[in-house]
Design a protein around this motif. Sequence first.
Motif, mmCIF file in Angstrom:
data_model
loop_
_atom_site.group_PDB
_atom_site.id
_atom_site.type_symbol
_atom_site.label_atom_id
_atom_site.label_comp_id
_atom_site.label_asym_id
_atom_site.label_seq_id
_atom_site.Cartn_x
_atom_site.Cartn_y
_atom_site.Cartn_z
ATOM 1 N N THR A 91 13.293 -21.197 -3.989
ATOM 2 C CA THR A 91 11.897 -21.143 -4.531
ATOM 3 C C THR A 91 10.844 -21.634 -3.587
ATOM 4 O O THR A 91 9.839 -21.040 -3.579
ATOM 5 N N ASN B 1 10.383 -17.802 -1.780
ATOM 6 C CA ASN B 1 9.578 -16.948 -2.795
ATOM 7 C C ASN B 1 8.133 -17.366 -2.962
ATOM 8 O O ASN B 1 7.072 -16.598 -2.688
ATOM 9 N N PHE B 2 7.840 -18.806 -2.838
ATOM 10 C CA PHE B 2 6.266 -19.206 -2.841
ATOM 11 C C PHE B 2 5.734 -18.896 -1.503
ATOM 12 O O PHE B 2 4.527 -18.710 -1.683
ATOM 13 N N SER B 3 6.535 -19.228 -0.584
ATOM 14 C CA SER B 3 5.920 -18.944 0.856
ATOM 15 C C SER B 3 5.534 -17.219 0.901
ATOM 16 O O SER B 3 4.418 -16.785 1.485
ATOM 17 N N GLU B 4 6.356 -16.315 0.486
ATOM 18 C CA GLU B 4 5.944 -14.827 0.529
ATOM 19 C C GLU B 4 5.087 -14.535 -0.558
ATOM 20 O O GLU B 4 4.318 -13.668 -0.284
ATOM 21 N N THR B 5 5.144 -14.981 -1.667
ATOM 22 C CA THR B 5 4.155 -14.677 -2.819
ATOM 23 C C THR B 5 2.521 -15.038 -2.106
ATOM 24 O O THR B 5 1.495 -14.286 -2.631
ATOM 25 N N PHE B 6 2.399 -16.262 -1.861
ATOM 26 C CA PHE B 6 1.113 -16.698 -1.545
ATOM 27 C C PHE B 6 0.879 -16.782 -0.188
ATOM 28 O O PHE B 6 -0.420 -17.296 0.313
ATOM 29 N N ASN B 7 1.607 -16.204 0.806
ATOM 30 C CA ASN B 7 1.425 -15.844 2.308
ATOM 31 C C ASN B 7 0.911 -17.498 2.981
ATOM 32 O O ASN B 7 0.129 -17.452 3.653
#
Length: 410
Positions: free
Chosen positions: A58, A61-67
């Motif tokens: 999680t 995924n959060f780090s990649e999605t919101f940069n």
Amino acid sequence: MMRGHRLQGCRSLHLNEDNGRFGLLAVLIVLYLLCGAAVFSAIERPSELRAHGRWNGTLHNFSETFNISLRDLNSFLREYEAAIAAGIRADALRPRWDFTGAFYFVGTVVSTIGFGMTTPVTVAGKVFLIFYGLLGCAATILFFNLFLERIITLLAVVMKAVRERRIRNSGLLPPGIRHDFSAYSLPGWKPSVYHVMLILGLSAITISCCASAMYSPVEGWAYLDSLYFCFVTFSTIGFGDYVSSQSAGYEYQSLYRVANFFFMLMGVCCIYSLFNVISIVIKQVLNWMLEKMSCLFCQRCNKANAFLGRRNAIRPGSRGRQARFGHAPDSDGPCDSDTEGRRLSGEMISMKDLAASSKVSLAIMQKELSESANGYPRTVCSSSLHNGFSGGVGALGIMNNRLAETSNSR
């Protein structure tokens, strides 16, 4: 008399009874902890690893999605953890330090539950908690002990009345002594430790089931989770993963808080008292194990002297056996002091009272009933062979035989 009774039948151990029991209990507790750790590790460790895997996925995924870098994200999560420790949640919760919230907090302090969802953060609050908890916890433990004493007294009154009524209604007593039977029967009789343990256990189960039926719909927990919360709370373990009465608002909120307080109070009293009584049973098991160990390690085991020292030994009916075989209990040593026994053993309730009350002394009852039978004239005894006084067991059997002999001699 020596203060320290050595284990008879095993001179090579050079241990008195209290030290032997303490050492054996320490070893058993360590083994119990090791077994518990192995079981919980086998059950919970796989779930923990799966949770770590899901959380790491999680985060990525959060780090990649919101940069957002993982470093900044972890820093934000640490701030949120500090907010949770201060009582801040994403969902609306009741205030922690208004009067009702503070009352709930001090209740968890003095009862030693300590959920951990509310903690003082100021220096003044932490210093005050040290002195407040010192006095409050001591007073609450005293209250629990007094509660147990009154439970034992209530059970003694009820069970003694039932026993006397059963003997009166059995028709085995001569008419002349039925009215004065309460003056002769069951002197100082109290329920055995096993009866107290059974009744306290049933009471704790009943309270837990009723409380779970309330928590499940109000808090939205599963019934099994509610039972789990009840045991963790009533036993004062208080993990804090489930805490009742924390939402901002409930339907019938005042009634729910009163019921929550009542269930917690009664549940903690019953479970604490049950722990005390179970500790007595554990002590009996330790005495039995020490007795067997003394026979194993002894090269010449004298079975007549293989019993443990009398001090603090809890054996149901031991006093009755001493009276029956004519052995008068020692009265010149410190072991006969109830206060001394409790001080040495560290138990919270009177071992002397529970040991003396585990069984009725048949010798005393036989003597009183026999003397009562001898004091009545021929009219009572002349029909003893035809009115049902031709059998019986124990004290009633002795009285019946005595009446029959008197009738035959006349």
